[in-house]
Design an enzyme around this catalytic site. Structure first.
Site, short mmCIF file in Angstrom:
data_model
loop_
_atom_site.label_atom_id
_atom_site.label_comp_id
_atom_site.label_asym_id
_atom_site.label_seq_id
_atom_site.Cartn_x
_atom_site.Cartn_y
_atom_site.Cartn_z
CD GLU A 307 -2.69 -1.22 2.55
OE1 GLU A 307 -3.89 -1.53 2.47
OE2 GLU A 307 -2.12 -1.02 3.62
C1 TNX Z 1 -4.46 -3.99 4.53
S1 TNX Z 1 -2.76 -6.30 4.40
C2 TNX Z 1 -3.19 -3.73 5.02
C3 TNX Z 1 -3.02 -3.26 6.38
C4 TNX Z 1 -4.34 -3.04 7.07
C5 TNX Z 1 -5.29 -4.15 6.74
C6 TNX Z 1 -6.59 -4.05 7.48
C7 TNX Z 1 -1.71 -5.31 4.11
C8 TNX Z 1 -0.48 -5.81 3.58
N1 TNX Z 1 -2.03 -4.04 4.35
O1 TNX Z 1 -2.26 -2.06 6.40
O2 TNX Z 1 -4.09 -3.00 8.44
O3 TNX Z 1 -5.53 -4.13 5.36
O4 TNX Z 1 -7.38 -5.18 7.29
#
Ligand code: TNX
Length: 521
Positions: A307
């Site tokens: 992300e």
């Molecule tokens: C996605 S999973 C994210 C996290 C969040 C999560 C909440 C991932 C690699 N990144 O930063 O905490 O969703 O469900």
């Protein structure tokens, strides 16, 4: 006795029992001698006290360590022939209980520990409260090499005491990895000796007690020792280049304007980023990843990579490859979330697939070029998702996940086209934006973690929801005894648990029993 989760490859009961008098002798093969304290503690907990461990000087003396005072004996034998025929799985094992003795056989210590846990699970008190073991043969091995759980300690902090309980829970269901998500926008949760400002005086974090705190290096090492004794490997994650607001709040030079970022306590993602051309960036990565690598006994170091929505694609690729190179230079194998596949990482780097909405093609391509893959599909294995729409905490962006959703899936079909040999294993994850207390944490894990344990261990043709349900229900007494909160999911008939079919078994779900945290209404 408690039904086994995960379900073994093969189990044959013979209707007999081994009545174990109070003194049980362990005739230990000398090469598994180091396991005596752990195995002794496990068996002691179920009423099979380790009276007199016998450690013969050589394996062939095992046979001569005969009955002592008529006590039933439990023999631990290192045996390359143990486990399913022809298997070379390093975790394979065999448990055989006759009316005379119990034998645990495995080619090495990891399998031996699985065997000891299996035996401890099967032990039960008879009608008179005396311990016994059911006569049987179990031949077993895991389907996948890595079976893990990732815990987000950054959004809300969970200290060593809670993590030890997580380790115990994982070990009991034959997991072998605990991945710690140690840094994020909201907080930096591990001491970095070369950068004490990251955790001083308090790590950046939301202004409530549960959200504060960090692991000192000493605590981190202690946790790893505790986990290693239970054959659980700790994988630390330092998430870069996004999810870095806490670092940028502590170190002003990580921001292009040279100003420390404000502390963040919201739940947005994707707004923070390292900047590849700033002079402070590479030294920061070298210090942090170097210190974490030095403090880590396991083989892996996770670099995050998820992300990074505000990192330009070219910078992203350079930053991920830089972090990857530093990890390799420090003697560890890098792991990263699926997005790193876009950065053109090397074939020795492990990719963790989580977001089923994107990246399947780049991940499969990387795997074809040699990369290993761990699957954590968010619609099945993200245990921070709510069980049901009215559940009081957790998230729902990846959907609602009830126990059956966590159980009914095959890791091998998550990424069509993935070469089977590149699939290293399965990891569940629990993110903690909306999970604040240990009680909430355990209630999200249980019973779904038991389902993931079976997905990661048991071959699909041995998985059967209708047989899994009563086996889950029968875990409840053990969870209650351990003081672990769990969700009384309506899919499970908690009051009609399997007792394993033996009169001495403890049927689970006593009427009137309750989870440590009241189930949501
Ligand atoms: C996605 S999973 C994210 C996290 C969040 C999560 C909440 C991932 C690699 N990144 O930063 O905490 O969703 O469900």
């Amino acid at each position: 006795m408690r039904p086994l989760i995960p379900r073994p490859v093969e189990m044959r009961r013979d209707g007999k029992t081994l009545a174990a008098p109070c003194a049980v002798v362990l005739a230990m093969d000398p090469e598994v001698r180091d396991l005596v304290p752990m195995v002794g503690a496990l068996l002691g907990e179920v009423g099979l006290p380790l009276a007199e461990p016998r450690v013969p000087a050589a394996t062939d003396e095992l046979e001569e360590t005969d009955d002592v005072d008529g006590a039933a004996r439990i023999v631990l034998r290192l045996d390359p022939e143990a486990g399913p025929e022809g298997s070379t799985n390093p975790e394979r094992y065999t448990v055989a209980v006759t009316d005379r003795e119990a034998t645990l056989a495995a080619p090495g210590p990891a399998g031996m520990m699985h065997a000891a846990r299996t035996l401890a699970t099967l032990a039960g008190p008879d009608a008179a409260g005396r311990p016994f073991l059911p006569g049987l043969v179990i031949v077993d091995e895991p389907r996948f090499r890595r079976r893990g759980l990732s815990v987000d300690m950054a959004r809300h902090f969970f200290g060593v005491e809670t993590l030890r309980r997580v380790v115990d829970l994982l070990a009991g269901y034959k997991f072998n990895v605990l991945h710690l998500h140690l840094t994020d926008d909201q907080g930096w949760r591990i001491e970095i000796p070369s950068r004490p400002e990251l955790t001083r005086p308090e790590p950046a974090g939301p202004d409530d007690d549960a959200a504060r705190g960090f692991l000192t290096i000493a605590e981190y090492e202690e946790l790893q020792d505790y986990a290693a004794a239970r054959f659980i490997e700790i994988v630390p994650e330092i998430d870069v280049p996004g999810h870095t607001n806490a670092a940028m709040a502590a170190i002003a030079e990580l921001s292009p304007d040279g100003r420390a970022r404000p502390v963040y306590d919201g739940i947005e993602v994707g707004f923070s980023t390292l900047t590849v051309d700033l002079p402070a960036t590479e030294p920061f990565l070298r210090d942090v990843l170097g210190d974490v690598a030095r403090a880590t006994r396991g083989r892996y170091l996770h670099i995050g990579g998820d992300e990074a929505h505000s990192t330009p694609a070219d910078d992203y690729a350079r930053l991920v490859r830089l972090a990857e190179r530093i990890v390799v230079e420090n003697g560890k194998t890098p792991i990263g979330w699926q997005e790193i596949a876009r950065a053109g990482v090397g074939p020795g780097t492990v990719i963790q697939y989580w977001d089923e909405r994107s990246d399947a093609d780049v991940v499969v391509r990387a795997a074809r070029a040699g990369a290993a893959v761990i699957v954590s599909p968010s619609s099945r294995a993200y245990l921070d998702m709510k069980y049901s729409a009215d559940y009081p905490w957790g998230q729902d962006w990846a959907g609602l996940i009830d126990v059956r959703d966590a159980f009914d899936w095959d890791p091998a079909t998550i990424l069509p086209g993935l070469p089977p040999e590149s699939l290293l294993g399965v990891e569940a994850a629990i993110w903690t934006e909306k999970i604040e207390t240990p009680e909430q944490l355990f209630e999200m894990l249980l019973p779904r973690l038991a389902a993931i344990a079976e997905v990661a261990w048991t071959a699909p043709d041995r998985m059967d929801w209708s047989r899994f349900r009563p086996r889950v229900a029968a875990q409840a007494p053990a969870w209650r005894r351990a003081g672990l909160a769990f969700h009384r999911d309506p899919q499970i008939d908690w009051d009609r648990a399997a007792s394993g079919g033996h009169p001495g078994g403890h049927p689970g779900g006593h009427p009137g029993g309750r989870a440590a945290v009241a189930p949501p209404r």
